[in-house]
Scaffold this active site. Structure first.
Site, PDB file in Angstrom:
ATOM      1  N   ALA A 158      27.759  29.658  40.612  1.00  0.00           N
ATOM      2  CA  ALA A 158      28.952  29.176  39.906  1.00  0.00           C
ATOM      3  C   ALA A 158      29.224  27.705  40.224  1.00  0.00           C
ATOM      4  O   ALA A 158      29.582  26.932  39.336  1.00  0.00           O
ATOM      5  CB  ALA A 158      30.155  30.033  40.302  1.00  0.00           C
ATOM      6  N   THR A 203      30.375  38.152  38.835  1.00  0.00           N
ATOM      7  CA  THR A 203      30.726  39.578  38.963  1.00  0.00           C
ATOM      8  C   THR A 203      29.518  40.439  38.634  1.00  0.00           C
ATOM      9  O   THR A 203      28.776  40.142  37.687  1.00  0.00           O
ATOM     10  CB  THR A 203      31.932  39.981  38.072  1.00  0.00           C
ATOM     11  OG1 THR A 203      32.116  41.403  38.179  1.00  0.00           O
ATOM     12  CG2 THR A 203      31.765  39.594  36.612  1.00  0.00           C
ATOM     13  N   VAL A 260      40.732  39.058  45.367  1.00  0.00           N
ATOM     14  CA  VAL A 260      42.042  39.217  46.005  1.00  0.00           C
ATOM     15  C   VAL A 260      42.306  38.063  46.974  1.00  0.00           C
ATOM     16  O   VAL A 260      43.306  38.046  47.665  1.00  0.00           O
ATOM     17  CB  VAL A 260      42.127  40.577  46.755  1.00  0.00           C
ATOM     18  CG1 VAL A 260      41.989  41.738  45.782  1.00  0.00           C
ATOM     19  CG2 VAL A 260      41.067  40.689  47.862  1.00  0.00           C
ATOM     20  N   ASP A 261      41.381  37.093  47.020  1.00  0.00           N
ATOM     21  CA  ASP A 261      41.463  36.039  48.041  1.00  0.00           C
ATOM     22  C   ASP A 261      42.446  34.918  47.698  1.00  0.00           C
ATOM     23  O   ASP A 261      42.825  34.137  48.581  1.00  0.00           O
ATOM     24  CB  ASP A 261      40.073  35.451  48.329  1.00  0.00           C
ATOM     25  CG  ASP A 261      39.380  34.899  47.083  1.00  0.00           C
ATOM     26  OD1 ASP A 261      40.049  34.285  46.237  1.00  0.00           O
ATOM     27  OD2 ASP A 261      38.145  35.066  46.978  1.00  0.00           O
ATOM     28  N   ARG A 268      38.839  40.461  57.070  1.00  0.00           N
ATOM     29  CA  ARG A 268      38.617  39.729  55.819  1.00  0.00           C
ATOM     30  C   ARG A 268      39.679  38.643  55.619  1.00  0.00           C
ATOM     31  O   ARG A 268      39.382  37.549  55.139  1.00  0.00           O
ATOM     32  CB  ARG A 268      38.633  40.705  54.635  1.00  0.00           C
ATOM     33  CG  ARG A 268      37.334  41.479  54.555  1.00  0.00           C
ATOM     34  CD  ARG A 268      37.314  42.405  53.391  1.00  0.00           C
ATOM     35  NE  ARG A 268      37.463  41.720  52.112  1.00  0.00           N
ATOM     36  CZ  ARG A 268      37.942  42.296  51.018  1.00  0.00           C
ATOM     37  NH1 ARG A 268      38.321  43.555  51.039  1.00  0.00           N
ATOM     38  NH2 ARG A 268      38.032  41.615  49.896  1.00  0.00           N
ATOM     39  N   HIS A 274      42.920  43.090  40.755  1.00  0.00           N
ATOM     40  CA  HIS A 274      42.828  43.952  41.942  1.00  0.00           C
ATOM     41  C   HIS A 274      43.826  43.570  43.031  1.00  0.00           C
ATOM     42  O   HIS A 274      43.645  43.924  44.190  1.00  0.00           O
ATOM     43  CB  HIS A 274      41.389  43.946  42.488  1.00  0.00           C
ATOM     44  CG  HIS A 274      40.405  44.596  41.549  1.00  0.00           C
ATOM     45  ND1 HIS A 274      39.038  44.499  41.678  1.00  0.00           N
ATOM     46  CD2 HIS A 274      40.604  45.366  40.447  1.00  0.00           C
ATOM     47  CE1 HIS A 274      38.451  45.166  40.697  1.00  0.00           C
ATOM     48  NE2 HIS A 274      39.370  45.693  39.936  1.00  0.00           N
ATOM     49  N   CYS A 325      53.496  49.509  49.873  1.00  0.00           N
ATOM     50  CA  CYS A 325      53.699  50.822  50.496  1.00  0.00           C
ATOM     51  C   CYS A 325      53.260  51.870  49.482  1.00  0.00           C
ATOM     52  O   CYS A 325      53.832  51.966  48.391  1.00  0.00           O
ATOM     53  CB  CYS A 325      55.168  51.025  50.874  1.00  0.00           C
ATOM     54  SG  CYS A 325      55.454  52.695  51.499  1.00  0.00           S
TER      55      CYS A 325
HETATM   56  P1  OAD Z   1      30.244  42.135  43.553  1.00  0.00           P
HETATM   57  O1  OAD Z   1      30.056  41.886  45.002  1.00  0.00           O
HETATM   58  O2  OAD Z   1      30.016  43.491  43.039  1.00  0.00           O
HETATM   59  O3  OAD Z   1      29.301  41.149  42.736  1.00  0.00           O
HETATM   60  C1  OAD Z   1      29.199  39.801  43.058  1.00  0.00           C
HETATM   61  C2  OAD Z   1      28.273  39.174  42.062  1.00  0.00           C
HETATM   62  O4  OAD Z   1      28.283  37.779  42.300  1.00  0.00           O
HETATM   63  C3  OAD Z   1      26.825  39.634  42.152  1.00  0.00           C
HETATM   64  O5  OAD Z   1      26.400  40.028  40.855  1.00  0.00           O
HETATM   65  C4  OAD Z   1      26.075  38.400  42.641  1.00  0.00           C
HETATM   66  O6  OAD Z   1      24.772  38.279  42.075  1.00  0.00           O
HETATM   67  C5  OAD Z   1      26.970  37.284  42.165  1.00  0.00           C
HETATM   68  N1  OAD Z   1      26.900  36.048  42.940  1.00  0.00           N
HETATM   69  C6  OAD Z   1      26.579  35.881  44.240  1.00  0.00           C
HETATM   70  N2  OAD Z   1      26.662  34.586  44.592  1.00  0.00           N
HETATM   71  C7  OAD Z   1      27.059  33.916  43.485  1.00  0.00           C
HETATM   72  C8  OAD Z   1      27.337  32.552  43.198  1.00  0.00           C
HETATM   73  N3  OAD Z   1      27.230  31.623  44.146  1.00  0.00           N
HETATM   74  N4  OAD Z   1      27.709  32.214  41.947  1.00  0.00           N
HETATM   75  C9  OAD Z   1      27.835  33.163  40.981  1.00  0.00           C
HETATM   76  N5  OAD Z   1      27.590  34.455  41.205  1.00  0.00           N
HETATM   77  C10 OAD Z   1      27.221  34.839  42.429  1.00  0.00           C
HETATM   78  O7  OAD Z   1      31.722  41.601  43.217  1.00  0.00           O
HETATM   79  P2  OAD Z   1      32.688  42.017  42.031  1.00  0.00           P
HETATM   80  O8  OAD Z   1      31.957  42.070  40.747  1.00  0.00           O
HETATM   81  O9  OAD Z   1      33.850  41.130  42.146  1.00  0.00           O
HETATM   82  O10 OAD Z   1      37.017  46.011  44.199  1.00  0.00           O
HETATM   83  O11 OAD Z   1      33.097  43.470  42.451  1.00  0.00           O
HETATM   84  C11 OAD Z   1      34.072  44.123  41.723  1.00  0.00           C
HETATM   85  C12 OAD Z   1      34.962  44.925  42.627  1.00  0.00           C
HETATM   86  O12 OAD Z   1      34.169  45.790  43.447  1.00  0.00           O
HETATM   87  C13 OAD Z   1      35.729  44.095  43.639  1.00  0.00           C
HETATM   88  O13 OAD Z   1      36.920  43.557  43.096  1.00  0.00           O
HETATM   89  C14 OAD Z   1      36.029  45.090  44.707  1.00  0.00           C
HETATM   90  C15 OAD Z   1      34.670  45.721  44.804  1.00  0.00           C
HETATM   91  O14 OAD Z   1      34.638  46.980  45.331  1.00  0.00           O
HETATM   92  C16 OAD Z   1      37.762  46.722  45.032  1.00  0.00           C
HETATM   93  O15 OAD Z   1      37.756  46.573  46.244  1.00  0.00           O
HETATM   94  C17 OAD Z   1      38.630  47.697  44.311  1.00  0.00           C
END
Ligand code: OAD
Length: 277
Positions: A261, A218, A105-106, A72, A121, A129
């Site tokens: 977005a 999200t 986290v990017d 990643r 996150h 550690c």
């Molecule tokens: P997700 O992968 O769960 O959700 C991404 C969202 O972005 C989805 O609802 C898509 O429909 C939407 N999406 C895709 N392309 C898009 C675009 N071009 N413009 C706008 N929206 C778009 O990601 P997160 O909500 O960030 O945590 O997930 C939350 C956490 O779950 C992450 O931080 C990570 C993951 O497990 C950990 O690793 C602890």
């Protein structure tokens, strides 16, 4: 377009108040970084998070976990911020008290020039550690683990990455904590781990006092992050969602844009700039 203008007007009316964006992986999707959920290519549809993003998985197989994170990191090192990241930097400059609270986290928001952000996150370029809680900033960590250096990874082709990293990596080459000798992991929050308390407290405080929340990219299923827009709404704030798909927040939202977005955010900012001129 009408809804875009209405949202720009709302931002203008609240330009002196607190406004925040909660972002997720969808914000960086158009930079080529895969999301976790939401489509067939979502990482958690291909990989099991319990085997890659938990402390138990790391204790059991640190080599596998590190190979996945380095994969990643290689993708992220090659990615560039796009128009939506830049639009959020503009919002920060146009509004008096703007915050970008991200689950990403990017670090692409930082690279775009965002200054007022909270990383719920963590940050993939930092080290943590889990045995003695020592933390390593990006520079310090890349000295401890040169394979995780951003520039080094950015310059590797896919072939070179496979040869030098995926095939050549052994447990002996993983970073060891100078304090306790344990294997250091990436500076992100894994499932089952608490969010950094000072960051979370600040995020709650911002969400409570915000007049407007934009939830961008999200899936809004991971807590406590997903609670922030709900909290803002409960306290009387206006909720705007930008996501090509519906989420649990959609029913609460005052405006929902079923678009990417990179399409919607620059349009909102452009309209806001016109209103503030
Ligand atoms: P997700 O992968 O769960 O959700 C991404 C969202 O972005 C989805 O609802 C898509 O429909 C939407 N999406 C895709 N392309 C898009 C675009 N071009 N413009 C706008 N929206 C778009 O990601 P997160 O909500 O960030 O945590 O997930 C939350 C956490 O779950 C992450 O931080 C990570 C993951 O497990 C950990 O690793 C602890």
């Amino acid at each position: 377009m009408e809804a875009i203008q209405e949202v720009a007007q709302i931002l203008r009316e609240n330009a002196d108040k607190t406004v925040f964006v909660l972002s997720g992986a969808g914000l960086s999707a158009e930079s080529g970084i895969p999301t976790f959920r939401g489509n067939r290519d979502g990482l958690w549809n291909k990989y099991n998070p319990q085997r890659l993003a938990t402390f138990e998985a790391f204790e059991e197989n640190p080599l596998l976990v590190w190979k996945w994170y380095l994969w990643r990191m290689h993708l992220i090192a090659k990615a560039e911020p796009h128009d939506a990241h830049r639009a959020l930097v503009k919002l920060e400059n146009l509004l008096k008290d703007f915050w970008h609270i991200t689950q990403n986290v990017d670090g692409l928001h930082r690279r775009a020039g965002q200054k007022r952000f909270l990383e719920l996150h963590g940050n993939i370029w930092e080290g943590k550690c889990r045995y003695c809680e020592t933390r390593f900033g990006e520079k310090e960590f890349s000295q401890l683990f040169p394979l995780a250096d951003r520039e080094f990874l950015r310059n590797l082709s896919e072939e070179e990455f496979k040869e030098k990293i995926l095939q050549g990596l052994t447990e002996e080459k993983l970073p060891r904590c100078p304090t306790c000798g344990g294997i250091v992991g990436p500076g992100v929050v894994w499932f089952g781990e608490p969010l950094p308390s000072e960051v979370l407290e600040k995020a709650y405080e911002i969400a409570q006092r915000s007049a407007v929340c934009l939830s961008v990219g999200t899936s809004a299923v991971v807590y406590p992050a997903a609670y922030l827009p709900e909290l803002c709404k409960k306290k009387g704030g206006i909720l705007i969602e930008v996501n090509p798909q519906e989420t649990p927040l959609t029913a609460l939202a005052d405006y929902s844009f079923r678009e990417s977005a990179a399409k919607v955010l620059p349009q909102i900012v452009q309209e806001l700039e016109k209103l503030l001129r």
